[in-house]
Design an enzyme around this catalytic site. Structure first.
Site, PDB file in Angstrom:
ATOM      1  N   TYR A 272      36.308  -0.129  21.106  1.00 30.86           N
ATOM      2  CA  TYR A 272      35.922  -0.160  19.592  1.00 30.86           C
ATOM      3  C   TYR A 272      37.071  -0.033  19.317  1.00 30.86           C
ATOM      4  CZ  TYR A 272      31.473   2.243  21.529  1.00 30.86           C
ATOM      5  OH  TYR A 272      30.336   2.666  22.241  1.00 30.86           O
TER       6      TYR A 272
ATOM      7  N   LYS B  86      42.754  28.969  43.072  1.00 30.79           N
ATOM      8  CA  LYS B  86      41.885  28.247  41.267  1.00 30.79           C
ATOM      9  C   LYS B  86      41.305  27.635  40.701  1.00 30.79           C
ATOM     10  CE  LYS B  86      45.698  29.581  38.921  1.00 30.79           C
ATOM     11  NZ  LYS B  86      47.019  30.656  38.375  1.00 30.79           N
TER      12      LYS B  86
HETATM   13  C1  PLP Z   1      48.239  30.654  39.002  1.00 23.71           C
HETATM   14  C2  PLP Z   1      49.111  31.568  39.515  1.00 23.71           C
HETATM   15  C3  PLP Z   1      49.786  32.237  40.863  1.00 23.71           C
HETATM   16  C4  PLP Z   1      50.590  30.272  40.786  1.00 23.71           C
HETATM   17  O1  PLP Z   1      51.604  30.125  40.009  1.00 23.71           O
HETATM   18  P1  PLP Z   1      52.468  28.420  40.180  1.00 23.71           P
HETATM   19  O2  PLP Z   1      53.220  28.674  39.573  1.00 23.71           O
HETATM   20  O3  PLP Z   1      50.774  27.334  39.680  1.00 23.71           O
HETATM   21  O4  PLP Z   1      52.356  28.347  41.576  1.00 23.71           O
HETATM   22  C5  PLP Z   1      50.311  32.790  41.046  1.00 23.71           C
HETATM   23  N1  PLP Z   1      49.954  34.109  40.303  1.00 23.71           N
HETATM   24  C6  PLP Z   1      49.133  34.538  39.397  1.00 23.71           C
HETATM   25  C7  PLP Z   1      48.692  35.763  39.421  1.00 23.71           C
HETATM   26  C8  PLP Z   1      48.143  33.081  39.171  1.00 23.71           C
HETATM   27  O5  PLP Z   1      47.155  32.971  37.769  1.00 23.71           O
END
Ligand code: PLP
Length: 827
Positions: free
Chosen positions: A722, A495
């Site tokens: 700046y 993601k």
């Molecule tokens: C992002 C996410 C994970 C992964 O979590 P990490 O801490 O990055 O390993 C797992 N499950 C869901 C539903 C997530 O949104």
């Protein structure tokens, strides 16, 4: 659990030799021979191996300074410089390492498969792993560690959980195999084939075969191809070996597995064979003769292991090519460049072509090849074979470079082919725009210096880039896998543009390394992956109603988290004519209070699922809110038990089994008992977590790099950028960098808060960070305009930068702007 775990007393006993000094007594947990790749702790032991180019003894002092306290040496060392160490002197450090490995192997219960032969050892080992990993916990020799040193290092990785070990053995001189045999003690042997390589040290080919056969002196079962007459004769005449079961396969005569036919269709080869009176078939996703040979050895082994035919078929169909020394880099105009610097004989060519056509991104395939210098075969015949290989692999465009190819160009009649006398001529006559959106194999004999072609066709990135090391990604994946039970599936989170890293290349690498699922945040990310040819299941975390139709069309699996989403998705399935069995996932809320059904809604949920009748519930899952923090341990345990109860209830009400998963990266380490059927791996994959006590086990995959646009000196009393609030007190040298807050470099890092690394020195920002540029103080640093600057990565910890910003590395990395080019590298 690490496999290597010895008390100093046991260790000294096992390596033999004389204990010169015994001032360190802690147990040993790591072992190494390379001072550059080493766990620098007092639980590590260093074997100093004298080599021609690097003598390990020269690094003992340096390792001591870094905390190593146990050494095995064969040359004099200055003990006064190692006051707190234990030092053992042996006659030969390699022998000592081998003795230790033999002992280590002997105490393991793993079923050991020994693999030798002239070609294909590594591929056979890797494929055997691909065929069996879902069934057994397997150790395999890393890369092609098959030598007098590589084999003991492989065996020393064995731990009590391994059920199988796949060990390669390679020799170059008489007498070596006996040593390897004593260590490996294979139960099952595979003799791949015999060729001309390393002939030099042997009086004849027969002598070489006989020597290799020694690996199987005590093996219970030996697999080989009956058609290799030399091997067959040597086995038949072998007096040394104890009686053992011989298993043979053949393309042309009686054998345990008789191959009746093989034919290619598209990218596949269909094999039909007869075994134990039955006719059976498999389909392999390769075309080369080498691949067929390797697969036949393994087919026979799987049959011998009594794995059901249907299962064998399924596993062979999903084999993936083994990239030996192939390197994949981003090419110009959306191309994929495959650089093969491996030796350029015809077998290597067929393997490289298999790898080329395995690429799914661009539909066009191009091969740039040089003359083949090493073969004794008549030229015309050789190039006819090359042309045939190109045709079977359906290569769209062929570029031949070299006088032999020009002379034999008639072999390539009817193909889209172009020829050049030399690499120089090719480079002079070609423009970059001549290559567009194609997968390009570049493979040439060393004399042709094809690295210049790679340089020419590589995507150029002078400005700011986020460099992603795919080898580290794979390392992280495998490391986490080593913490899991062998049958636990892995869902990789890609993601947010793969946590900022870029989608296709990451997804392809993950698919190639056999993760079971991918997860994206939104449907459009999944659609892009499908359009690039990614085939494995993809879950969508935020399925928006407007994207339902597209998700159904692209077979993207939603997580359903509310009655609203469930009903609307069911409706969309009905509209699309999908009557039953569409894969979906049920998200439960167990305390995170984000998306998900509450446990008390389970009965109503079960009713809704039954009523719809259109879903196949692939999995039920929940998400931990504080898995990284011991302060939340009680809460986390409650989440896990609430999840278990709710998932049980749903399963019971529906009368079906479904996969369960709750662990994210930190959860995997801290709650291994809650693995259920799958884990969801996110930041661990990208090396964005320290993974608890095992500091350094995971490697950050991304480095943010930029360049110096200009260097100037300013006088005392002047300011920079700046609204300069700060005036320098002395003459100061400034570098202007081509990175600013629009690239994702937070403005908060200005005025000395953040730092970058230039020419080995860490220097602070000076003045405010601008939109597209920033300035650093480089007084006293020897650097030039155009030099590379590391903002974070291998040398500068992203954690430190996140700390300055009071946030987590996640936010830093996902904020890197899309305009920063992602460049993928691989060891
Ligand atoms: C992002 C996410 C994970 C992964 O979590 P990490 O801490 O990055 O390993 C797992 N499950 C869901 C539903 C997530 O949104």
């Amino acid at each position: 659990m690490t496999g290597f775990d010895y008390s100093i007393a046991d260790f000294c006993r096992l390596v033999g030799g004389t204990v010169l000094q015994k001032n360190h007594n802690a147990p040993l947990r790591h072992l190494g021979i390379d001072s550059r790749k080493f766990d620098y702790t007092d639980a590590s032991v260093f074997f100093a191996i004298p080599g021609n180019r690097r003598n390990g003894h020269h690094f003992v002092d340096a390792l001591y300074k870094r905390g190593v306290r146990t050494f095995v040496v064969s040359e004099a060392v200055d003990l006064t410089r190692l006051p707190e160490a234990t030092v053992i002197r042996v006659d030969n450090t390699i022998r000592a390492l081998q003795n230790l490995a033999a002992h280590h192997r002997a105490r393991s219960n793993a079923r050991v498969v020994g693999i030798t032969g002239s070609n294909g050892k590594t591929v056979v080992k890797e494929w055997l792993y691909q065929l069996l990993y879902m069934q057994f916990h397997i150790l395999r020799s890393p890369k092609s560690y098959n030598s007098q040193v590589g084999v003991p290092l492989s065996l020393l990785l064995l731990d009590q959980t391994h059920e199988m070990a796949l060990i390669e053995a390679g020799i170059s001189e008489p007498g070596e195999m006996e040593v390897l045999q004593k260590m490996i003690q294979p139960e099952i042997g595979i003799f791949t084939n015999v060729g001309e390589a390393h002939q030099y040290h042997f009086e004849s080919l027969e002598a070489k075969v006989k020597e290799k056969l020694r690996l199987f002196t005590d093996a219970k079962t030996l697999i080989y191809c009956r058609d290799h007459e030399l091997i067959h004769r040597a086995v038949a005449n072998d007096q040394d070996g104890k009686p053992r079961r011989l298993l043979t396969w053949s393309l042309s005569q009686e054998a345990d597995l008789r191959i009746l036919s093989h034919s290619c269709s598209g990218n596949h080869t269909n094999l039909e064979g007869s075994y134990g009176g039955k006719t059976i078939t498999i389909e392999i996703p390769f075309l080369s003769a080498a691949a067929i040979e390797n697969c036949c050895h393994l087919w026979l082994l799987l049959l011998f292991m009594e794995i059901p035919d249907a299962e064998i078929k399924r596993r062979f169909a999903s084999l993936t090519p083994v990239a030996m020394r192939l390197e994949q880099v981003a090419g110009i105009n959306g191309s994929v460049l495959i650089n093969d610097a491996y030796n350029s004989d015809i077998n290597a060519l067929s393997i490289a072509l298999d790898y080329l056509v395995f690429q799914v991104k661009n539909k066009k395939y191009t091969a740039i090849l040089s003359d083949i210098l090493q073969s004794g075969e008549a030229r015309a015949k050789l190039y006819k074979r090359v042309a045939d290989l190109l045709k079977t692999h359906r290569i769209d465009r062929f570029v031949g470079i070299g006088p032999d190819l020009i002379q034999n160009r008639a072999c390539f009649d009817g193909m889209n082919a172009e020829f050049y006398e030399s690499t120089d001529e090719f480079l002079a006559k070609t423009r970059r725009k001549d290559f567009k959106k194609e997968n390009i194999l570049v493979k040439g004999a060393r004399d042709f210096a094809f690295e210049r072609i790679i340089e020419f066709l590589q995507e150029k990135s002078h400005e700011t880039v986020l460099e992603i090391d795919l080898s580290k990604l794979v390392h992280n994946l495998n490391y986490v896998r080593s913490k899991l039970k062998p049958d636990t599936k892995v869902m990789a989170m890609v993601k947010a543009f793969s946590y900022g890293s870029g989608s296709y290349d990451i997804a392809r690498t993950l698919e190639y390394n056999r993760v079971d699922y991918l997860a994206v945040a939104y449907a459009d990310e999944g659609i892009a992956l499908r359009n690039d040819g990614i085939r494995i299941p993809i879950m969508v975390l935020n399925p928006e109603v407007s994207a339902y139709d597209a998700m159904i069309q692209y077979r993207l699996e939603p997580q359903l988290f509310s009655f609203h989403t469930l009903n609307r998705f069911s409706q969309a399935l009905e509209n699309a004519g999908e009557v039953a069995g569409f894969p979906v996932h049920i998200k439960l809320n167990t305390g995170m209070n984000r998306l998900g059904f509450n446990p008390d809604e389970i009965p109503q949920l079960a009713d809704a699922i039954k009523e719809s009748g259109r879903f196949e519930i692939k999995s039920v899952f929940s998400h931990l809110a504080g898995s990284d923090d011991p302060g939340f341990d009680v809460f986390t345990q409650e989440q896990i038990s609430e999840f278990t109860a709710a998932a049980d209830e749903l399963s019971n009400l529906l009368g079906v089994k479904m996969m369960r998963h709750i662990l994210n990266s930190n959860g995997i380490l801290r709650y291994p008992d809650a693995q259920f059927d799958m884990v969801r791996l996110g930041l661990g994959l990208y090396g964005l977590t320290t993974f608890g006590p095992e500091q350094g086990a995971l490697k950050p995959v991304s480095s943010l790099k930029t360049t110096i646009s200009q260097i100037r000196e300013i006088e005392p009393g002047e300011g920079v950028g700046y609204n300069p609030s700060h005036r320098v007190k002395q003459k100061t040298k400034i570098a202007v960098l081509s990175i600013g807050y629009a690239d994702g470099l937070p403005r908060l890092l200005g005025n000395g808060v953040g730092k970058v690394r230039i020419a080995g020195e860490v220097v602070p920002f000076i003045g405010n960070i601008c939109m597209d540029m920033s300035m650093v103080d480089i007084s006293g640093v020897d650097c030039a305009e155009g030099d590379t600057v590391e903002v974070f990565g291998t040398h500068l910890d992203i954690y430190e930068m996140a700390g300055h910003l009071h946030t987590i590395p996640y936010e830093v990395i996902t904020n890197i702007s899309r305009r920063v080019k992602r460049v993928f590298v691989q060891d």
